[in-house]
Design an enzyme around this catalytic site. Sequence first.
Site, PDB file in Angstrom:
ATOM      1  N   GLY A  45       1.003  -1.187   0.099  1.00 28.62           N
ATOM      2  CA  GLY A  45       0.184  -0.126   0.179  1.00 28.62           C
ATOM      3  C   GLY A  45       0.869   1.061   0.093  1.00 28.62           C
ATOM      4  N   GLN A  50       3.236   9.984   1.102  1.00 27.26           N
ATOM      5  CA  GLN A  50       4.316   9.392   0.995  1.00 27.26           C
ATOM      6  C   GLN A  50       5.135   9.359  -0.212  1.00 27.26           C
ATOM      7  OE1 GLN A  50       2.280   5.468   2.382  1.00 27.26           O
ATOM      8  NE2 GLN A  50       4.169   5.163   3.059  1.00 27.26           N
ATOM      9  N   CYS A  88       6.227   0.276   7.477  1.00 27.75           N
ATOM     10  CA  CYS A  88       6.107   1.127   6.742  1.00 27.75           C
ATOM     11  C   CYS A  88       7.108   1.645   5.784  1.00 27.75           C
ATOM     12  CB  CYS A  88       5.476   2.410   7.530  1.00 27.75           C
ATOM     13  SG  CYS A  88       4.829   3.625   6.782  1.00 27.75           S
ATOM     14  N   LEU A  89       6.921   1.647   4.555  1.00 30.94           N
ATOM     15  CA  LEU A  89       7.896   2.184   3.643  1.00 30.94           C
ATOM     16  C   LEU A  89       8.425   3.684   4.012  1.00 30.94           C
ATOM     17  CD1 LEU A  89       6.233   1.219   0.191  1.00 30.94           C
ATOM     18  CD2 LEU A  89       8.014   0.042   1.627  1.00 30.94           C
ATOM     19  N   HIS A 130      -4.474   1.266   7.492  1.00 31.56           N
ATOM     20  CA  HIS A 130      -2.700   1.865   7.450  1.00 31.56           C
ATOM     21  C   HIS A 130      -2.756   3.136   6.522  1.00 31.56           C
ATOM     22  CE1 HIS A 130       1.290   1.378   8.046  1.00 31.56           C
ATOM     23  NE2 HIS A 130       1.408   2.013   6.671  1.00 31.56           N
ATOM     24  N   GLU A 131      -3.381   2.730   5.251  1.00 33.90           N
ATOM     25  CA  GLU A 131      -3.164   3.821   4.200  1.00 33.90           C
ATOM     26  C   GLU A 131      -4.138   5.026   4.518  1.00 33.90           C
ATOM     27  OE1 GLU A 131      -0.722   3.862   2.425  1.00 33.90           O
ATOM     28  OE2 GLU A 131      -0.222   1.775   2.972  1.00 33.90           O
ATOM     29  N   HIS A 134      -2.645   7.267   6.858  1.00 28.00           N
ATOM     30  CA  HIS A 134      -1.638   7.971   6.384  1.00 28.00           C
ATOM     31  C   HIS A 134      -2.379   9.334   5.873  1.00 28.00           C
ATOM     32  CE1 HIS A 134       2.544   6.558   6.323  1.00 28.00           C
ATOM     33  NE2 HIS A 134       1.922   5.248   5.841  1.00 28.00           N
TER      34      HIS A 134
END
Length: 163
Positions: A45, A50, A88-89, A130-131, A134
């Site tokens: 995701g 991000q 997380c990226l 999660h997304e 963000h």
Amino acid sequence: MRYPIVLYPADGLRKKAQPVEFMTDALVELLDDLYETMQAHDGIGLAAPQIGKNLRVAVVEIDEGDRFDLIDPIIIEQKGEDIDVEGCLSIPGRFGTVKRADEVTVRYFDREGDEVEVTAYGYLARAFQHEIDHLDGKLFIDQLIEEIPADKLEEYMEAHADD
């Protein structure tokens, strides 16, 4: 186009993303850029903040070929709870357990501008939450129950495989 991932503690990760006002070719291109960037970084995701774009747009794909392009997503219902490991990226090398709803219904617009409602369970529900976090300027580290050192992650996952 692949973008670099914005890394914590960059301020843009803590801002609430702006709603999308119009469906445009540029927005569809952004969805494709998000997807390409997510794939290049081995993610499941990725949200627009991000990659430095302050828009309520994200992509999720936990199973190949089952891609979700989320424009202005909102959670309209959630049920149950589940604790599992997240990473997380934007926060490379940090992992930990987070409590999330086990089932969520998400309403969003797709890349054609159609309103869609999806009920997701388990891992997909977790990825959506999660997304969407963000997009609200929230990070998984804000909700950590237990941090897991990167060098202990595989051991932790094996020990909790049946949870």
